[in-house]
Design a protein around this motif. Structure first.
Motif, mmCIF file in Angstrom:
data_model
loop_
_atom_site.group_PDB
_atom_site.id
_atom_site.type_symbol
_atom_site.label_atom_id
_atom_site.label_comp_id
_atom_site.label_asym_id
_atom_site.label_seq_id
_atom_site.Cartn_x
_atom_site.Cartn_y
_atom_site.Cartn_z
ATOM 1 N N LYS A 149 0.778 -1.200 -0.065
ATOM 2 C CA LYS A 149 0.082 0.114 0.076
ATOM 3 C C LYS A 149 1.033 1.084 -0.148
ATOM 4 C CE LYS A 149 -3.340 -3.047 0.466
ATOM 5 N NZ LYS A 149 -4.012 -3.420 -0.731
ATOM 6 N N GLY A 150 0.316 2.182 -0.694
ATOM 7 C CA GLY A 150 1.066 3.654 -0.570
ATOM 8 C C GLY A 150 1.508 4.219 -1.866
ATOM 9 N N LYS A 151 1.441 3.458 -3.114
ATOM 10 C CA LYS A 151 1.858 3.858 -4.280
ATOM 11 C C LYS A 151 0.849 4.763 -4.910
ATOM 12 C CE LYS A 151 -0.245 0.783 -7.906
ATOM 13 N NZ LYS A 151 -0.785 1.629 -8.827
ATOM 14 N N LYS A 152 1.251 5.783 -5.761
ATOM 15 C CA LYS A 152 0.483 6.823 -6.564
ATOM 16 C C LYS A 152 -0.299 5.826 -7.551
ATOM 17 C CE LYS A 152 3.753 10.481 -6.253
ATOM 18 N NZ LYS A 152 4.658 11.357 -7.129
ATOM 19 N N LYS A 153 -1.594 6.281 -7.770
ATOM 20 C CA LYS A 153 -2.465 5.749 -8.689
ATOM 21 C C LYS A 153 -2.084 5.670 -10.117
ATOM 22 C CE LYS A 153 -6.096 4.494 -6.291
ATOM 23 N NZ LYS A 153 -6.693 3.047 -6.517
ATOM 24 N N THR A 154 -1.709 4.418 -10.713
ATOM 25 C CA THR A 154 -1.216 4.411 -11.965
ATOM 26 C C THR A 154 -1.646 3.081 -12.494
ATOM 27 O OG1 THR A 154 0.681 4.961 -13.252
ATOM 28 C CG2 THR A 154 1.071 3.742 -11.505
ATOM 29 N N ASP A 155 -1.071 2.827 -13.705
ATOM 30 C CA ASP A 155 -1.584 1.441 -14.501
ATOM 31 C C ASP A 155 -0.682 1.434 -15.613
ATOM 32 O OD1 ASP A 155 -3.375 0.125 -16.623
ATOM 33 O OD2 ASP A 155 -3.846 -0.799 -14.508
ATOM 34 N N ILE A 156 -0.364 0.083 -15.675
ATOM 35 C CA ILE A 156 0.357 -0.324 -17.109
ATOM 36 C C ILE A 156 -0.025 0.476 -18.253
ATOM 37 C CG2 ILE A 156 -0.923 -2.376 -17.435
ATOM 38 C CD1 ILE A 156 1.655 -3.559 -18.592
ATOM 39 N N THR A 157 -1.474 0.764 -18.433
ATOM 40 C CA THR A 157 -1.767 1.266 -19.721
ATOM 41 C C THR A 157 -1.500 2.567 -19.853
ATOM 42 O OG1 THR A 157 -3.920 1.942 -18.347
ATOM 43 C CG2 THR A 157 -3.852 0.016 -19.624
ATOM 44 N N ILE A 158 -0.824 3.219 -18.698
ATOM 45 C CA ILE A 158 -0.358 4.825 -18.613
ATOM 46 C C ILE A 158 1.118 4.793 -18.390
ATOM 47 C CG2 ILE A 158 -2.664 5.915 -18.541
ATOM 48 C CD1 ILE A 158 -2.089 6.276 -15.700
ATOM 49 N N GLY A 159 1.842 3.804 -18.266
ATOM 50 C CA GLY A 159 3.053 3.795 -18.060
ATOM 51 C C GLY A 159 3.469 3.469 -16.572
ATOM 52 N N ALA A 160 4.898 3.516 -16.357
ATOM 53 C CA ALA A 160 5.520 3.235 -15.156
ATOM 54 C C ALA A 160 5.141 4.039 -13.811
ATOM 55 C CB ALA A 160 6.972 2.940 -15.166
ATOM 56 N N THR A 161 5.239 3.377 -13.011
ATOM 57 C CA THR A 161 4.729 4.243 -11.564
ATOM 58 C C THR A 161 6.145 5.004 -11.252
ATOM 59 O OG1 THR A 161 3.324 2.334 -10.763
ATOM 60 C CG2 THR A 161 4.165 4.041 -9.212
ATOM 61 N N ASP A 162 5.582 6.262 -10.554
ATOM 62 C CA ASP A 162 6.855 6.952 -10.086
ATOM 63 C C ASP A 162 7.327 6.346 -8.667
ATOM 64 O OD1 ASP A 162 8.368 8.866 -8.832
ATOM 65 O OD2 ASP A 162 7.033 10.414 -8.775
ATOM 66 N N THR A 163 8.485 5.653 -8.812
ATOM 67 C CA THR A 163 8.846 4.976 -7.610
ATOM 68 C C THR A 163 9.468 5.872 -6.617
ATOM 69 O OG1 THR A 163 10.772 4.476 -8.846
ATOM 70 C CG2 THR A 163 9.033 2.889 -8.927
ATOM 71 N N ASP A 164 9.788 7.167 -6.735
ATOM 72 C CA ASP A 164 10.427 7.935 -5.882
ATOM 73 C C ASP A 164 9.458 8.117 -4.696
ATOM 74 O OD1 ASP A 164 12.255 8.424 -7.488
ATOM 75 O OD2 ASP A 164 11.331 10.246 -8.048
ATOM 76 N N GLY A 165 9.713 8.419 -3.443
ATOM 77 C CA GLY A 165 9.066 8.538 -2.252
ATOM 78 C C GLY A 165 9.080 7.292 -1.448
ATOM 79 N N GLY A 166 9.832 6.134 -1.663
ATOM 80 C CA GLY A 166 10.076 5.139 -0.785
ATOM 81 C C GLY A 166 9.200 3.877 -0.866
ATOM 82 N N MET A 167 8.554 3.887 -1.986
ATOM 83 C CA MET A 167 7.692 2.673 -2.026
ATOM 84 C C MET A 167 8.378 1.343 -1.921
ATOM 85 S SD MET A 167 4.399 2.201 -2.604
ATOM 86 C CE MET A 167 3.891 0.665 -1.981
ATOM 87 N N GLU A 168 9.558 1.315 -2.448
ATOM 88 C CA GLU A 168 10.294 0.000 -2.242
ATOM 89 C C GLU A 168 10.431 -0.411 -0.878
ATOM 90 O OE1 GLU A 168 14.656 -1.779 -3.330
ATOM 91 O OE2 GLU A 168 13.863 -0.459 -4.670
ATOM 92 N N GLN A 169 10.805 0.587 -0.088
ATOM 93 C CA GLN A 169 10.894 0.151 1.373
ATOM 94 C C GLN A 169 9.632 -0.062 2.066
ATOM 95 O OE1 GLN A 169 13.806 0.018 2.996
ATOM 96 N NE2 GLN A 169 12.616 -0.844 4.598
ATOM 97 N N ARG A 170 8.423 0.762 1.637
ATOM 98 C CA ARG A 170 7.297 0.290 2.164
ATOM 99 C C ARG A 170 6.683 -1.079 2.047
ATOM 100 N NH1 ARG A 170 6.105 5.737 0.815
ATOM 101 N NH2 ARG A 170 5.085 5.314 -1.056
ATOM 102 N N SER A 171 7.159 -1.399 0.656
ATOM 103 C CA SER A 171 6.904 -2.821 0.169
ATOM 104 C C SER A 171 7.676 -3.894 1.050
ATOM 105 C CB SER A 171 7.110 -3.165 -1.354
ATOM 106 O OG SER A 171 8.468 -3.156 -1.492
#
Length: 401
Positions: free
Chosen positions: A295-317
């Motif tokens: 939880k915590g990623k910006k709303k996005t989808d493969i149909t509009i391109g890659a997620t902005d991974t800045d902001g610590g999403m990897e660590q949250r995961s």
């Protein structure tokens, strides 16, 4: 001398008891393996409890995978699905994007099972079969409208606009069902895939289908899946997304995907029901895929391109993994697979190293235990891990040994 003999006999007895215990443990593990093998179908991926059994499902709308990305994923799983718009901007066709990755994964690990993605409700325009399901395509060929759902309130074609644009299919049209099955089979054949992932298989309240047509639509989906299974051949895997409780669809699927797409399907009551579903599915000799998203990623989808991974999403995961990992292990059965990321884009966690998912696990020593009859604390033992989870407080602990 008598004391020495007595001690020697005691040591020998202890050794015999220890060896007997080891043999009993080996026998138990052997039985789990035998049970697993007896449930297996020849076209399934090869199942193992050595580490957490993993499934990967991803795509990149802009490009195909790089060789090091293929190797990274291949080192962690032999069960993969290529998502709906993969390599569309590079190759102009999702089918070709899937074909490229099928060949890439099979080259370095021939036993890998790679699935083609197709949606049974949304007319995503990324595969060659759907490319005319756009406003321009419909304007040029109005006949295509007969395959699409008309909103009774507006009397216009129903449209999904976020994220990405798509019309909705009309499953109640028998001509559509025939066309759809033929297209799905071609997708498998052209791509060389080992099976197919069918999205939008849950037909019920809150499933986005017209409530007054649910019974008819469920029956239509059952007919579609029966015919698809017949035409795609006996050695291909058919995965139904969220289909475990769609009775009309269930008999025709080899595998069931638990998507956990919102908070209502990750509450404590539903998780308990899903563990029962996983046991039922395993008993029927079928596959379960248990997907959770951090939880915590910006709303996005493969149909509009890659997620902005800045902001610590990897660590949250990484911080959130233990709870969801434990939820999977509590209910895991032979041919149960775990998926962990935070979205469907390749970069949404699919190339992140999660050491816990590679740790030696070993076979379960039994089914899960519930601390009290009406409580929400559950435990389960594996050869190399002890699992504790509280689905009320959403806390968990996996102790590796």
């Amino acid at each position: 001398m008598t004391i020495f003999k007595s001690r020697t006999l005691s040591i020998i007895c202890l050794l015999i008891i220890g060896l007997s215990s080891c043999e009993q443990k080996k026998s138990t593990n052997k039985k789990v393996s035998e049970d697993t093998a007896s449930n297996a179908k020849s076209f399934y991926p090869e199942f193992s409890w050595d580490a957490t059994p993993m499934y990967y499902h991803f795509g990149d709308i802009d490009r195909v995978l790089k060789p090091d990305e293929v190797k990274f994923i291949s080192d962690r799983t032999d069960f993969i699905c290529i998502e709906k718009s993969h390599a569309y901007n590079e190759l102009g066709d999702q089918v070709l994007g899937t074909k490229h990755e099928v060949e890439a994964f099979h080259k370095i690990k021939p036993e890998t099972k790679v699935l083609f993605y197709y949606n049974s409700y949304l007319a995503w325009p990324y595969p060659r079969f759907n490319k005319e399901f756009t406003p321009e395509g419909i304007a040029n060929n109005p006949e295509l409208e007969k395959f699409l759902f008309v909103d009774p309130k507006t009397e216009k074609l129903r449209v999904k606009t976020k994220p990405g644009f798509s019309y909705y299919f009309d499953a109640l049209n028998p001509d559509f069902r025939k066309w759809w099955v033929e297209s799905a089979v071609k997708g498998i054949e052209i791509s060389g895939a080992d099976g197919i992932f069918i999205d939008r298989m849950n037909v019920g309240l809150n499933s986005d289908y017209p409530n007054d047509q649910l019974v008819e639509i469920a029956q239509a989906k059952g007919e579609m899946m029966a015919e698809l299974k017949k035409q795609m051949g006996p050695d291909k895997i058919l995965v139904g997304n969220n289909a475990a409780k769609t009775e009309e669809v269930y008999p025709h699927c080899d595998a069931f995907f638990f998507e956990h797409y919102n908070s209502s399907v990750t509450d404590k009551e539903n998780l308990l029901e899903e563990w029962k579903d996983m046991a039922r599915i395993a008993k029927d000799g079928k596959i379960s895929i248990y997907r959770f998203g951090a939880k915590g990623k910006k709303k996005t989808d493969i149909t509009i391109g890659a997620t902005d991974t800045d902001g610590g999403m990897e660590q949250r995961s990484k911080d959130q993994l233990e709870y969801f990992h434990a939820c999977f292990l509590i209910g895991a059965q032979p041919y149960s697979y775990f998926q962990w990321n935070w979205g469907w884009n390749l970069e949404d966690g699919n190339l992140v190293e999660y050491p816990a998912l590679q740790k030696p696990l070993g076979a379960p020593k039994g089914e899960f235990q519930r601390e009290t009859a009406d409580g929400w604390v559950f435990t389960r033992e594996f050869d190399h891990a002890s699992v504790w989870v509280n689905t009320d407080t959403k806390k968990a602990k996996i102790t590796w040994h």
